[in-house]
Enzyme design. Structure first.
Site, PDB file in Angstrom:
ATOM      1  N   ASN A  42      -1.623   4.602  -9.659  1.00  0.00           N
ATOM      2  CA  ASN A  42      -1.113   4.036  -8.402  1.00  0.00           C
ATOM      3  C   ASN A  42       0.011   4.890  -7.849  1.00  0.00           C
ATOM      4  O   ASN A  42      -0.191   6.108  -7.745  1.00  0.00           O
ATOM      5  CB  ASN A  42      -0.874   2.525  -8.452  1.00  0.00           C
ATOM      6  CG  ASN A  42       0.103   2.002  -9.467  1.00  0.00           C
ATOM      7  OD1 ASN A  42      -0.043   2.231 -10.646  1.00  0.00           O
ATOM      8  ND2 ASN A  42       1.084   1.261  -9.038  1.00  0.00           N
ATOM      9  N   ASP A  43       1.127   4.332  -7.467  1.00  0.00           N
ATOM     10  CA  ASP A  43       2.107   5.020  -6.617  1.00  0.00           C
ATOM     11  C   ASP A  43       2.456   6.463  -7.017  1.00  0.00           C
ATOM     12  O   ASP A  43       2.653   6.747  -8.198  1.00  0.00           O
ATOM     13  CB  ASP A  43       3.456   4.281  -6.653  1.00  0.00           C
ATOM     14  CG  ASP A  43       3.338   2.792  -6.540  1.00  0.00           C
ATOM     15  OD1 ASP A  43       2.224   2.278  -6.374  1.00  0.00           O
ATOM     16  OD2 ASP A  43       4.378   2.123  -6.623  1.00  0.00           O
ATOM     17  N   GLN A  59       2.351   6.633 -11.086  1.00  0.00           N
ATOM     18  CA  GLN A  59       2.062   5.473 -11.924  1.00  0.00           C
ATOM     19  C   GLN A  59       0.686   5.709 -12.555  1.00  0.00           C
ATOM     20  O   GLN A  59      -0.283   6.031 -11.851  1.00  0.00           O
ATOM     21  CB  GLN A  59       2.061   4.201 -11.074  1.00  0.00           C
ATOM     22  CG  GLN A  59       3.442   3.864 -10.524  1.00  0.00           C
ATOM     23  CD  GLN A  59       4.341   3.265 -11.596  1.00  0.00           C
ATOM     24  OE1 GLN A  59       4.239   2.098 -11.920  1.00  0.00           O
ATOM     25  NE2 GLN A  59       5.235   4.075 -12.136  1.00  0.00           N
ATOM     26  N   TYR A 102       8.016   1.611 -14.192  1.00  0.00           N
ATOM     27  CA  TYR A 102       7.631   1.396 -12.799  1.00  0.00           C
ATOM     28  C   TYR A 102       8.117   2.538 -11.905  1.00  0.00           C
ATOM     29  O   TYR A 102       8.753   3.482 -12.364  1.00  0.00           O
ATOM     30  CB  TYR A 102       8.187   0.044 -12.329  1.00  0.00           C
ATOM     31  CG  TYR A 102       7.270  -1.135 -12.605  1.00  0.00           C
ATOM     32  CD1 TYR A 102       6.247  -1.073 -13.563  1.00  0.00           C
ATOM     33  CD2 TYR A 102       7.410  -2.334 -11.889  1.00  0.00           C
ATOM     34  CE1 TYR A 102       5.417  -2.152 -13.803  1.00  0.00           C
ATOM     35  CE2 TYR A 102       6.580  -3.418 -12.119  1.00  0.00           C
ATOM     36  CZ  TYR A 102       5.576  -3.329 -13.078  1.00  0.00           C
ATOM     37  OH  TYR A 102       4.755  -4.402 -13.299  1.00  0.00           O
ATOM     38  N   SER A 103       7.860   2.387 -10.610  1.00  0.00           N
ATOM     39  CA  SER A 103       8.049   3.498  -9.685  1.00  0.00           C
ATOM     40  C   SER A 103       9.492   3.942  -9.528  1.00  0.00           C
ATOM     41  O   SER A 103      10.427   3.181  -9.745  1.00  0.00           O
ATOM     42  CB  SER A 103       7.491   3.124  -8.314  1.00  0.00           C
ATOM     43  OG  SER A 103       6.090   3.213  -8.372  1.00  0.00           O
ATOM     44  N   ASP A 171      12.078   0.113  -7.543  1.00  0.00           N
ATOM     45  CA  ASP A 171      11.635   1.326  -6.851  1.00  0.00           C
ATOM     46  C   ASP A 171      12.788   2.112  -6.207  1.00  0.00           C
ATOM     47  O   ASP A 171      12.828   2.302  -4.977  1.00  0.00           O
ATOM     48  CB  ASP A 171      10.559   0.994  -5.781  1.00  0.00           C
ATOM     49  CG  ASP A 171       9.412   0.158  -6.335  1.00  0.00           C
ATOM     50  OD1 ASP A 171       9.180   0.224  -7.558  1.00  0.00           O
ATOM     51  OD2 ASP A 171       8.757  -0.567  -5.554  1.00  0.00           O
TER      52      ASP A 171
HETATM   53  C1  FRU Z   1       3.769  -0.650  -5.759  1.00  0.00           C
HETATM   54  C2  FRU Z   1       4.320  -1.194  -7.066  1.00  0.00           C
HETATM   55  C3  FRU Z   1       5.822  -0.909  -7.197  1.00  0.00           C
HETATM   56  C4  FRU Z   1       6.007  -0.905  -8.697  1.00  0.00           C
HETATM   57  C5  FRU Z   1       4.735  -0.255  -9.181  1.00  0.00           C
HETATM   58  C6  FRU Z   1       4.243  -0.754 -10.505  1.00  0.00           C
HETATM   59  O1  FRU Z   1       2.396  -0.416  -5.814  1.00  0.00           O
HETATM   60  O2  FRU Z   1       4.051  -2.554  -7.208  1.00  0.00           O
HETATM   61  O3  FRU Z   1       6.640  -1.833  -6.528  1.00  0.00           O
HETATM   62  O4  FRU Z   1       7.145  -0.206  -9.078  1.00  0.00           O
HETATM   63  O5  FRU Z   1       3.763  -0.505  -8.180  1.00  0.00           O
HETATM   64  O6  FRU Z   1       3.118  -0.025 -10.912  1.00  0.00           O
END
Ligand code: FRU
Length: 481
Positions: A42-43, A59, A102-103, A171
Site C-alpha cells: 500500500n502507501d 507499506q 505504519y506510514s 502518518d
Molecule cells: C493509508 C493508511 C495509513 C496507515 C497505513 C497502514 O492507506 O491507512 O493511514 O499509516 O495505511 O498500512
C-alpha cells in the site's frame, strides 16, 4: 526486544517462495510500475533522493496478498524508471510498532536521512481500536545511507497526544520553514472530524505540539490520513486522504479519496488557510495515500498507491489469486500553474519508448488503428476539432469517451467491478494514456486531470478503435521494460 521471532522469518521465506511460483505465471505483472515482489503493497513511504539515489519505501506485507502485518519494503533507483529491490527496511519487531510499521516519510539533513513513521500497536482484548485498544506512536529514525538504521527512538508516545482525539493519529510528514522543522500528522477527532496536527522541532529530535494545522467540517470526513504540505511560488499545497466524504455527481466516488487544497499559511498562528475547494488528485478507481518529495534537482514528485483499501465487494484485483496485489502509480511531477495543480508523468519514463507512429486523421464514424504490441503502450491524442462525441476503445473492453463536455472512463468485465468514472471538462484538447499490462493512467489536458485504474484483460484487441467525429493527431509508442 524483537517481537518477530525466528519462526516468523522461517515461515515468511516459505510463504514467499510459494507466492513467487504463482507470480511467475502471471501475465498481469507490471512492466514499468513498482509492485510487491510477493504479497501486498500500500502507501508510498519515505520517498527521497539521497546522494543521487532515489529511495522508495512502501507499506508491504510480503506474505499475504490480502494485507496483514505491515513492514516497510524498499526499492532504489538511479533513473526513476528501473528499480532494484532491497532488503526490508523496517519490520514490526519492537513493542512500540508490533502491530505494524505504519506510514511515514523521510527528510534529509546534514548527510543523514531522518525517517518518521507510526508504530501501530493493537492491544489484545475487547476493543474497537478507534476509542480504545490502539496506540500510534511517532518514531524517529536516523540513517546514514537509507539501508541501515543508526538510531531509533519514540519521539511522541501515544499517551502524549493532545486531548480530544480517538486512537487514530498517524502518518508523520516533515517540512522546514524559517529554520524550524515541522511535522504534520493525520488525525480523527473524538467528534469524528478529520484534522491535521502540527508539531515543531529545532533539531528533529525534540518535538513540541503546536496545535491544529488544518481541520474540516463534517462534510470533509471523519479521518484525514497521510497529510503532506509544500510551498510553491504561487500557493501552498496541503494534500491529505480524507475518509468518509460523500460522493457528488462525478467526484469522490471511491470508498476513500485523496486530494488537496491550494491556500496559504499563517506562520504566526501556524495554520493552513485553504483558498480553493478540495480537489481530488486522481479521478480514476485506484489511487490513495499519495506522498510527495523534492528531489535533488528541485522537482516536486508524487507517488500514489495505485490501489485502495476497504473496497470489497465493489471491485477486486484478480492478482490476489496469483500471489500479489496493488502497485504504485508512475511518479508524477507537480506544479501549480495559474491556480491549477498540474500532474505530469515524470519525463524519465520516455526512455521506455520505441516504435513511434504519428498520424493525423479526420474521424468520421469509425477509424481503426492496427498495432502489433498492445499490452504496454503510450497514446497521445491531440484533439483538434471535436464535432460531437468521440470514443476510443482500447485494451480488451475499456472505453474512453468525450461527450457533452464530459470525459468518461468505462470498463467492461476486465475492470473486475470497476464501472465508470467521469470528469467534466469544457475544452478537451489532449488525452494521454500510459498503459501497462494491467494498469492505465490517463492524463487530460497536459496534467489538468488524471485517472488511474487497474484493468485485467484476458485478450488485448489488435489495435485501437475510434468512433465519432473529430480531427485527431495520434502519437503512439510501445513502452518497454
Ligand atoms: C493509508 C493508511 C495509513 C496507515 C497505513 C497502514 O492507506 O491507512 O493511514 O499509516 O495505511 O498500512
Amino acid at each position: 526486544m524483537s517481537e518477530l521471532n525466528q519462526a516468523y522469518w522461517d515461515k515468511l521465506a516459505d510463504v514467499q517462495s510459494e507466492l513467487k511460483e504463482k507470480i511467475e505465471q502471471d501475465p498481469w505483472r507490471l512492466a514499468f510500475h513498482q509492485m510487491p515482489v510477493t504479497g501486498w503493497m500500500n502507501d508510498p513511504n519515505g520517498a527521497v533522493q539521497f546522494k543521487g539515489v532515489y529511495h522508495l519505501y512502501h507499506q508491504y506485507v510480503p506474505d499475504d496478498p490480502n494485507g496483514g502485518l505491515v513492514h516497510w519494503g524498499h526499492k532504489t533507483s538511479t533513473d526513476m524508471v528501473h528499480f532494484e529491490e532491497q532488503e526490508l527496511f523496517l519490520s514490526p519487531d519492537k513493542a512500540y510498532n508490533r502491530s505494524g510499521v505504519y506510514s511515514g516519510s523521510a527528510f534529509v539533513k546534514d548527510d543523514e536521512i531522518h525517517f518518521f513513521y507510526t508504530g501501530n500497536v493493537k492491544q489484545p482484548g475487547d476493543h474497537d481500536y478507534t476509542f480504545s485498544g490502539r496506540e500510534q506512536n511517532t518514531v524517529h529514525i536516523v540513517s546514514k545511507d537509507g539501508f541501515s538504521v543508526d538510531f531509533e527512538e519514540v519521539i511522541i508516545p501515544h499517551a502524549d497526544y493532545p486531548e480530544g482525539f480517538t486512537d487514530h493519529i498517524r502518518d508523520p510528514k516533515i517540512f522546514e520553514k524559517n529554520g524550524q522543522f515541522y511535522m504534520v500528522l493525520g488525525a480523527r477527532a473524538l467528534n469524528h472530524r478529520g484534522k491535521i496536527l502540527l508539531y515543531t522541532s529545532p533539531d528533529l529530535y525534540k518535538w513540541e505540539y503546536k496545535g491544529v494545522f488544518a481541520e474540516g467540517e463534517k462534510e470533509m470526513g471523519y479521518m484525514w490520513e497521510c497529510p503532506d504540505f509544500f510551498e510553491t511560488e504561487e500557493k501552498d499545497v496541503l494534500i491529505f486522504s480524507p475518509q468518509g466524504l460523500k460522493a457528488t455527481k462525478y467526484e469522490f466516488e471511491n470508498t476513500h479519496n485523496a486530494g488537496y487544497y491550494l491556500g496559504r499559511t499563517d506562520w504566526e498562528q501556524t495554520q493552513f488557510i485553504p483558498e480553493s475547494e478540495f480537489y481530488e488528485l486522481d479521478r480514476g478507481f485506484d489511487f490513495y495515500a499519495p506522498q510527495t518529495f523534492e528531489d535533488e534537482s528541485g522537482r516536486r514528485i508524487l507517488w500514489g498507491w495505485m490501489g485502495l483499501g476497504d473496497t470489497s465487494p465493489e471491485y477486486s484485483n484478480p492478482t490476489v489469486a496469483r500471489g500479489w496485489q496493488h502497485a504504485m502509480t508512475l511518479p508524477r511531477e507537480l506544479s501549480v500553474e495559474q491556480g491549477i495543480l498540474k500532474q505530469r508523468p515524470l519525463k524519465e519514463y520516455e526512455m521506455l519508448r520505441s516504435n513511434h507512429q504519428e498520424k493525423t486523421v479526420t474521424i468520421e464514424g469509425k477509424f481503426e488503428m492496427k498495432t502489433d504490441s498492445q499490452q504496454t503502450f503510450e497514446l497521445l491524442l491531440s484533439l483538434d476539432d471535436v464535432k460531437d462525441q468521440i470514443a476510443l476503445h482500447l485494451k480488451e473492453d475499456t472505453v474512453l469517451s468525450y461527450d457533452k463536455q464530459v470525459f468518461t472512463l468505462s470498463h467492461g468485465p476486465s475492470g473486475y467491478g470497476r464501472s465508470e468514472r467521469s470528469v467534466e471538462i469544457k475544452d478537451l484538447k489532449q488525452i494521454h494514456v500510459i498503459a501497462d499490462t494491467s494498469s492505465l493512467e490517463i492524463f487530460l489536458n497536459d496534467g489538468e486531470y488524471v485517472l488511474s485504474t487497474r484493468v485485467y484483460p484476458k485478450q488485448e484487441r489488435p489495435g485501437f478503435l475510434f468512433e465519432g467525429n473529430a480531427a485527431v493527431t495520434i502519437n503512439k509508442w510501445d513502452l518497454g521494460k
